[in-house]
Design a protein around this motif. Structure first.
Motif, PDB file in Angstrom:
ATOM      1  N   ASP A  17      60.165  -8.654  61.168  1.00  0.00           N
ATOM      2  CA  ASP A  17      58.897  -8.469  60.637  1.00  0.00           C
ATOM      3  C   ASP A  17      57.760  -7.648  60.762  1.00  0.00           C
ATOM      4  O   ASP A  17      56.723  -6.309  59.980  1.00  0.00           O
ATOM      5  CB  ASP A  17      57.922  -9.423  60.054  1.00  0.00           C
ATOM      6  N   TYR A  18      57.784  -7.036  61.934  1.00  0.00           N
ATOM      7  CA  TYR A  18      57.092  -5.882  62.391  1.00  0.00           C
ATOM      8  C   TYR A  18      57.087  -4.920  61.906  1.00  0.00           C
ATOM      9  O   TYR A  18      55.788  -4.381  61.952  1.00  0.00           O
ATOM     10  CB  TYR A  18      56.380  -6.814  64.433  1.00  0.00           C
ATOM     11  N   CYS A  19      58.391  -4.625  62.642  1.00  0.00           N
ATOM     12  CA  CYS A  19      59.101  -3.063  61.793  1.00  0.00           C
ATOM     13  C   CYS A  19      58.679  -3.183  60.151  1.00  0.00           C
ATOM     14  O   CYS A  19      58.583  -2.124  59.824  1.00  0.00           O
ATOM     15  CB  CYS A  19      60.231  -3.030  62.289  1.00  0.00           C
ATOM     16  N   ARG A  40      51.721 -12.748  55.151  1.00  0.00           N
ATOM     17  CA  ARG A  40      52.112 -12.606  56.797  1.00  0.00           C
ATOM     18  C   ARG A  40      51.368 -11.259  57.861  1.00  0.00           C
ATOM     19  O   ARG A  40      51.245 -12.259  58.769  1.00  0.00           O
ATOM     20  CB  ARG A  40      53.787 -11.995  56.005  1.00  0.00           C
ATOM     21  N   LEU A  41      50.916 -10.983  56.832  1.00  0.00           N
ATOM     22  CA  LEU A  41      50.173 -10.359  58.039  1.00  0.00           C
ATOM     23  C   LEU A  41      48.799 -10.984  58.038  1.00  0.00           C
ATOM     24  O   LEU A  41      48.586 -10.962  59.700  1.00  0.00           O
ATOM     25  CB  LEU A  41      49.626  -8.921  57.232  1.00  0.00           C
ATOM     26  N   MET A  42      48.277 -11.780  57.543  1.00  0.00           N
ATOM     27  CA  MET A  42      47.060 -12.653  58.567  1.00  0.00           C
ATOM     28  C   MET A  42      47.301 -13.517  59.277  1.00  0.00           C
ATOM     29  O   MET A  42      46.964 -13.778  60.285  1.00  0.00           O
ATOM     30  CB  MET A  42      45.671 -12.734  57.093  1.00  0.00           C
ATOM     31  N   ASP A  43      49.001 -13.717  59.223  1.00  0.00           N
ATOM     32  CA  ASP A  43      49.167 -15.203  59.678  1.00  0.00           C
ATOM     33  C   ASP A  43      49.307 -14.693  61.370  1.00  0.00           C
ATOM     34  O   ASP A  43      49.532 -15.033  62.078  1.00  0.00           O
ATOM     35  CB  ASP A  43      50.689 -15.298  58.743  1.00  0.00           C
ATOM     36  N   TYR A  44      50.057 -13.114  61.359  1.00  0.00           N
ATOM     37  CA  TYR A  44      50.284 -12.962  62.467  1.00  0.00           C
ATOM     38  C   TYR A  44      48.912 -12.317  62.943  1.00  0.00           C
ATOM     39  O   TYR A  44      49.198 -12.404  64.371  1.00  0.00           O
ATOM     40  CB  TYR A  44      51.180 -11.361  62.216  1.00  0.00           C
ATOM     41  N   LYS A  45      47.869 -11.463  62.713  1.00  0.00           N
ATOM     42  CA  LYS A  45      46.913 -11.630  63.111  1.00  0.00           C
ATOM     43  C   LYS A  45      45.805 -12.289  63.830  1.00  0.00           C
ATOM     44  O   LYS A  45      45.630 -12.796  64.576  1.00  0.00           O
ATOM     45  CB  LYS A  45      45.553 -10.693  62.473  1.00  0.00           C
ATOM     46  N   ARG A  49      49.923 -11.981  67.499  1.00  0.00           N
ATOM     47  CA  ARG A  49      51.198 -11.959  67.639  1.00  0.00           C
ATOM     48  C   ARG A  49      51.063 -10.100  66.871  1.00  0.00           C
ATOM     49  O   ARG A  49      52.356 -10.116  67.171  1.00  0.00           O
ATOM     50  CB  ARG A  49      51.836 -12.567  66.580  1.00  0.00           C
ATOM     51  N   LEU A  50      50.150  -9.967  66.644  1.00  0.00           N
ATOM     52  CA  LEU A  50      50.557  -8.285  66.655  1.00  0.00           C
ATOM     53  C   LEU A  50      50.022  -8.006  68.091  1.00  0.00           C
ATOM     54  O   LEU A  50      48.545  -8.090  68.700  1.00  0.00           O
ATOM     55  CB  LEU A  50      48.665  -7.882  65.515  1.00  0.00           C
ATOM     56  N   ALA A  51      50.241  -6.683  68.493  1.00  0.00           N
ATOM     57  CA  ALA A  51      49.950  -5.579  69.618  1.00  0.00           C
ATOM     58  C   ALA A  51      49.906  -4.283  68.627  1.00  0.00           C
ATOM     59  O   ALA A  51      49.621  -3.933  68.049  1.00  0.00           O
ATOM     60  CB  ALA A  51      51.523  -5.388  70.364  1.00  0.00           C
ATOM     61  N   GLY A  52      48.960  -3.369  69.911  1.00  0.00           N
ATOM     62  CA  GLY A  52      48.221  -2.358  70.190  1.00  0.00           C
ATOM     63  C   GLY A  52      47.226  -2.170  69.421  1.00  0.00           C
ATOM     64  O   GLY A  52      46.345  -2.942  68.875  1.00  0.00           O
TER      65      GLY A  52
END
Length: 214
Positions: A17-19, A40-45, A49-52
């Motif tokens: 998903d990150y890619c 999905r983006l907000m769920d990871y955030k 689970r988001l880096a950099g």
């Protein structure tokens, strides 16, 4: 205080998903891309689970192919989603050496949020003093200082703009009052005459309204 960016260890699904999240298809509009990945983006955030840089914004990628049958590779384009204001950001400045300067410009001028700035004024002063005295050379702390200074530029600009708008509004109010005084308070009239003059103006106004409604 020691400031460091946390880099989560992603599992296989998360890495996929990150890619794929930054990928915008050739026939897809930026708005469609944002709607498609937003949940999905907000769920990871929200789960950290988001880096950099993806902790604060995401840059859209488009596939570039060198020849027919080429597997292609992703190239960053000048479209991003800012998590502070939850808006699409467009620019012709682009990225250089992995640093997206157009996001710096957005944060210092147009961004209406401040989530990208994650340190306090006390932390900012502490990091600046450590940097000046040579006690630290941390890249993460330098980036935190930079983001805080971008936020300060934005805040100062917004305050100046608000004051300018306030002055313009006050000037308009003053002009309106002068016009009203000129219409309803002719020179040389007594209080009684002013009252009669005011009533006469309203009577004329009502007659004009009645004529217009016929």
């Amino acid at each position: 205080m020691v400031y460091t960016e946390n880099y989560p260890v992603l599992d296989e699904t998360e890495w996929k998903d990150y890619c794929q999240l930054p990928g915008i298809h050739s026939k897809e509009t930026p708005s469609d891309w944002m709607k498609q990945i937003w949940d999905r983006l907000m769920d990871y955030k929200n789960r950290g689970r988001l880096a950099g840089s993806m902790k604060r914004y995401i840059i859209a990628n488009k596939m570039k192919y060198l020849w027919e049958g080429d597997l292609g590779y992703a190239v960053g384009v000048n479209i991003a989603i800012c998590y502070s204001c939850n808006k699409l950001v467009y620019s012709n400045i682009g990225c250089k050496y992995g640093i997206c300067h157009f996001m710096d410009k957005h944060w210092s001028t147009n961004c209406t949020g401040n989530a990208y700035c994650d340190i306090s004024f006390r932390d900012y002063i502490e990091f600046k003093n450590k940097l000046k005295s040579g006690l630290t050379n941390s890249f993460d702390e330098k980036q935190a200082i930079r983001r805080y200074e971008l936020w300060m530029q934005n805040a100062i600009r917004r305050v100046k703009r608000a004051r300018e708008i306030g002055r313009k509004i006050q000037a308009c109010i003053t002009i309106q009052r002068k016009v009203v005084e000129w219409i309803y308070h002719p020179d040389g009239m007594t209080v009684k005459q002013l009252s009669e003059h005011y009533q006469l103006l309203w009577a004329v106004r009502e007659e004009m309204c009645q004529i217009n409604n016929v």
